[in-house]
Design an enzyme around this catalytic site. Sequence first.
Site, PDB file in Angstrom:
ATOM      1  N   LYS A  73       0.803  -1.228   0.000  1.00  0.00           N
ATOM      2  CA  LYS A  73       0.000   0.000   0.000  1.00  0.00           C
ATOM      3  C   LYS A  73       0.839   1.284   0.000  1.00  0.00           C
ATOM      4  O   LYS A  73       0.477   2.260  -0.649  1.00  0.00           O
ATOM      5  CB  LYS A  73      -0.930   0.016   1.218  1.00  0.00           C
ATOM      6  CG  LYS A  73      -1.996  -1.072   1.176  1.00  0.00           C
ATOM      7  CD  LYS A  73      -2.885  -0.986   2.397  1.00  0.00           C
ATOM      8  CE  LYS A  73      -3.944  -2.059   2.382  1.00  0.00           C
ATOM      9  NZ  LYS A  73      -4.936  -1.929   3.440  1.00  0.00           N
ATOM     10  N   ASP A 109     -10.604   2.647   2.768  1.00  0.00           N
ATOM     11  CA  ASP A 109     -10.934   2.085   4.097  1.00  0.00           C
ATOM     12  C   ASP A 109     -11.712   3.087   4.951  1.00  0.00           C
ATOM     13  O   ASP A 109     -12.704   2.743   5.592  1.00  0.00           O
ATOM     14  CB  ASP A 109      -9.657   1.682   4.849  1.00  0.00           C
ATOM     15  CG  ASP A 109      -9.136   0.321   4.390  1.00  0.00           C
ATOM     16  OD1 ASP A 109      -9.875  -0.407   3.702  1.00  0.00           O
ATOM     17  OD2 ASP A 109      -7.982  -0.004   4.722  1.00  0.00           O
ATOM     18  N   GLY A 136      -2.863   0.927  10.067  1.00  0.00           N
ATOM     19  CA  GLY A 136      -3.474   1.208   8.772  1.00  0.00           C
ATOM     20  C   GLY A 136      -4.953   1.561   8.870  1.00  0.00           C
ATOM     21  O   GLY A 136      -5.387   2.605   8.356  1.00  0.00           O
ATOM     22  N   ASP A 160       3.910   2.259  21.740  1.00  0.00           N
ATOM     23  CA  ASP A 160       4.696   1.390  20.854  1.00  0.00           C
ATOM     24  C   ASP A 160       5.070   2.214  19.612  1.00  0.00           C
ATOM     25  O   ASP A 160       4.746   3.402  19.538  1.00  0.00           O
ATOM     26  CB  ASP A 160       3.901   0.105  20.509  1.00  0.00           C
ATOM     27  CG  ASP A 160       2.643   0.376  19.679  1.00  0.00           C
ATOM     28  OD1 ASP A 160       2.505   1.478  19.119  1.00  0.00           O
ATOM     29  OD2 ASP A 160       1.787  -0.529  19.590  1.00  0.00           O
ATOM     30  N   VAL A 235     -13.258  -1.986  14.130  1.00  0.00           N
ATOM     31  CA  VAL A 235     -12.818  -2.345  12.779  1.00  0.00           C
ATOM     32  C   VAL A 235     -12.717  -3.857  12.622  1.00  0.00           C
ATOM     33  O   VAL A 235     -12.752  -4.377  11.511  1.00  0.00           O
ATOM     34  CB  VAL A 235     -11.441  -1.719  12.414  1.00  0.00           C
ATOM     35  CG1 VAL A 235     -11.548  -0.221  12.299  1.00  0.00           C
ATOM     36  CG2 VAL A 235     -10.355  -2.137  13.381  1.00  0.00           C
ATOM     37  N   TYR A 237     -13.666  -7.566  12.257  1.00  0.00           N
ATOM     38  CA  TYR A 237     -14.885  -8.195  11.727  1.00  0.00           C
ATOM     39  C   TYR A 237     -14.917  -9.701  11.977  1.00  0.00           C
ATOM     40  O   TYR A 237     -15.868 -10.361  11.595  1.00  0.00           O
ATOM     41  CB  TYR A 237     -15.049  -7.888  10.229  1.00  0.00           C
ATOM     42  CG  TYR A 237     -13.818  -8.151   9.392  1.00  0.00           C
ATOM     43  CD1 TYR A 237     -13.520  -9.426   8.929  1.00  0.00           C
ATOM     44  CD2 TYR A 237     -12.940  -7.121   9.082  1.00  0.00           C
ATOM     45  CE1 TYR A 237     -12.386  -9.665   8.182  1.00  0.00           C
ATOM     46  CE2 TYR A 237     -11.802  -7.345   8.330  1.00  0.00           C
ATOM     47  CZ  TYR A 237     -11.535  -8.624   7.879  1.00  0.00           C
ATOM     48  OH  TYR A 237     -10.395  -8.864   7.140  1.00  0.00           O
ATOM     49  N   GLY A 259     -17.031  -4.320  12.225  1.00  0.00           N
ATOM     50  CA  GLY A 259     -16.152  -3.994  11.093  1.00  0.00           C
ATOM     51  C   GLY A 259     -16.576  -4.598   9.759  1.00  0.00           C
ATOM     52  O   GLY A 259     -16.033  -4.237   8.712  1.00  0.00           O
TER      53      GLY A 259
HETATM   54  P1  NAD Z   1      -1.770  -2.480  11.994  1.00  0.00           P
HETATM   55  O1  NAD Z   1      -0.762  -3.535  12.307  1.00  0.00           O
HETATM   56  O2  NAD Z   1      -1.482  -1.481  10.918  1.00  0.00           O
HETATM   57  O3  NAD Z   1      -2.063  -1.616  13.343  1.00  0.00           O
HETATM   58  C1  NAD Z   1      -2.072  -2.192  14.572  1.00  0.00           C
HETATM   59  C2  NAD Z   1      -2.559  -1.197  15.645  1.00  0.00           C
HETATM   60  O4  NAD Z   1      -2.909  -1.968  16.786  1.00  0.00           O
HETATM   61  C3  NAD Z   1      -1.511  -0.204  16.132  1.00  0.00           C
HETATM   62  O5  NAD Z   1      -2.132   1.000  16.496  1.00  0.00           O
HETATM   63  C4  NAD Z   1      -0.927  -0.883  17.360  1.00  0.00           C
HETATM   64  O6  NAD Z   1      -0.358   0.041  18.275  1.00  0.00           O
HETATM   65  C5  NAD Z   1      -2.166  -1.530  17.922  1.00  0.00           C
HETATM   66  N1  NAD Z   1      -1.904  -2.701  18.721  1.00  0.00           N
HETATM   67  C6  NAD Z   1      -1.190  -3.786  18.382  1.00  0.00           C
HETATM   68  N2  NAD Z   1      -1.199  -4.672  19.388  1.00  0.00           N
HETATM   69  C7  NAD Z   1      -1.948  -4.132  20.378  1.00  0.00           C
HETATM   70  C8  NAD Z   1      -2.349  -4.557  21.667  1.00  0.00           C
HETATM   71  N3  NAD Z   1      -1.986  -5.735  22.167  1.00  0.00           N
HETATM   72  N4  NAD Z   1      -3.111  -3.743  22.396  1.00  0.00           N
HETATM   73  C9  NAD Z   1      -3.491  -2.554  21.917  1.00  0.00           C
HETATM   74  N5  NAD Z   1      -3.172  -2.096  20.689  1.00  0.00           N
HETATM   75  C10 NAD Z   1      -2.398  -2.886  19.953  1.00  0.00           C
HETATM   76  O7  NAD Z   1      -3.119  -3.213  11.737  1.00  0.00           O
HETATM   77  P2  NAD Z   1      -4.329  -2.794  10.765  1.00  0.00           P
HETATM   78  O8  NAD Z   1      -4.004  -3.226   9.395  1.00  0.00           O
HETATM   79  O9  NAD Z   1      -4.675  -1.387  11.005  1.00  0.00           O
HETATM   80  O10 NAD Z   1      -5.469  -3.759  11.294  1.00  0.00           O
HETATM   81  C11 NAD Z   1      -6.077  -3.562  12.571  1.00  0.00           C
HETATM   82  C12 NAD Z   1      -7.384  -4.313  12.606  1.00  0.00           C
HETATM   83  O11 NAD Z   1      -8.275  -3.709  11.672  1.00  0.00           O
HETATM   84  C13 NAD Z   1      -7.307  -5.784  12.212  1.00  0.00           C
HETATM   85  O12 NAD Z   1      -8.136  -6.523  13.066  1.00  0.00           O
HETATM   86  C14 NAD Z   1      -7.859  -5.810  10.798  1.00  0.00           C
HETATM   87  O13 NAD Z   1      -8.476  -7.042  10.487  1.00  0.00           O
HETATM   88  C15 NAD Z   1      -8.882  -4.701  10.882  1.00  0.00           C
HETATM   89  N6  NAD Z   1      -9.205  -4.074   9.597  1.00  0.00           N
HETATM   90  C16 NAD Z   1     -10.510  -3.998   9.272  1.00  0.00           C
HETATM   91  C17 NAD Z   1     -10.893  -3.404   8.090  1.00  0.00           C
HETATM   92  C18 NAD Z   1     -12.349  -3.360   7.743  1.00  0.00           C
HETATM   93  O14 NAD Z   1     -12.685  -3.023   6.595  1.00  0.00           O
HETATM   94  N7  NAD Z   1     -13.233  -3.647   8.675  1.00  0.00           N
HETATM   95  C19 NAD Z   1      -9.934  -2.848   7.224  1.00  0.00           C
HETATM   96  C20 NAD Z   1      -8.590  -2.915   7.596  1.00  0.00           C
HETATM   97  C21 NAD Z   1      -8.237  -3.540   8.797  1.00  0.00           C
END
Ligand code: NAD
Length: 289
Positions: A73, A109, A136, A160, A235, A237, A259
């Site tokens: 991305k 998104d 993300g 973090d 977010v 799902y 989500g």
């Molecule tokens: P990412 O790895 O980019 O971001 C992770 C985030 O979670 C960071 O802010 C990090 O600090 C935090 N984090 C990690 N471990 C943690 C913990 N133990 N406690 C608290 N915070 C913690 O991940 P992403 O790509 O943003 O995905 C995050 C979630 O969003 C996933 O579950 C993914 O499936 C979901 N998602 C959903 C959609 C949708 O359309 N519904 C789209 C994208 C991502």
Amino acid sequence: MEQRIKGTTGLLALIGSPVGHSGSPDMYNFCFRYHNLDYCYMAFDIKEDQVPAALDAMRLFNMRGCNVTMPCKTAAAQNMDELSDAARIIGAVNTIVNENGKLVGHMTDGIGFVGNLRDHGVDVKGKKMVVLGAGGAATAIQVQCALDGAASISIFNPNDPFLDRAKNTAAKLKKEVPDCDVQVFCIEDQDKLKEEIAKADILVNGTMAGMKPHEDVSLITDKSVFRPDLVVCDVVYNPEETKLLREAREAGCAKTIGGKGMLLWQGVAAYKLYTGLDMPVEEYKKFQA
Ligand code: NAD
């Protein structure tokens, strides 16, 4: 499918790695058939360092568009001819549209998140929001909600490496969308979290907390923050109802939003960008059943 492909058929694809599990080819090919559009959709396993070559191929094959997934991305955003406002602020794209040889990058998104809320009768305009996370998904939500008129966004993240990303997003939004008040806090500061949620209209978990196989996790441990008029969103799902949403619902929150709809609506937004048409969502659901 084979009967549909002709000498004129245009190509769209998902690029990223891995992509073998993706449901996108099934969904897009159904929609193209439904709308009688002369397109087909494939998935290509592309690593981050292969993105420039993949984009050259996109131009060469005159592909109409690409969905972009991890880990491509950011690299894709760096190689676009043009970016939407959200994609430019975020520095990442998940949808590329080939506009007569010009590759335009979008991030749907956040559009999907806002669309899902609208579908549940919630408008982000003028709202005070608390968003947990800075990865993300959370960043896309923060940027789109600011662009769509949210009054304030309080970002909470663990201490973090993502915390710096949150500060970076806040700095960019201060410049790009000065009307939206964006603040960043450490989630370890539970008193501040409680104080900000008390002022908020919408609480969003934008982290993977609560996602399978960690269904027993919620970042909100003090359930006294839940009140009937607080909209609580996730977010995540899988599961469809996370621990956060279940506890919010049980505590009396009138609107708890998962989500799954965000995922659907970000696809709807991409389909509209590619075709100008509304995705036949209900028909596809029936087809899947
Ligand atoms: P990412 O790895 O980019 O971001 C992770 C985030 O979670 C960071 O802010 C990090 O600090 C935090 N984090 C990690 N471990 C943690 C913990 N133990 N406690 C608290 N915070 C913690 O991940 P992403 O790509 O943003 O995905 C995050 C979630 O969003 C996933 O579950 C993914 O499936 C979901 N998602 C959903 C959609 C949708 O359309 N519904 C789209 C994208 C991502």
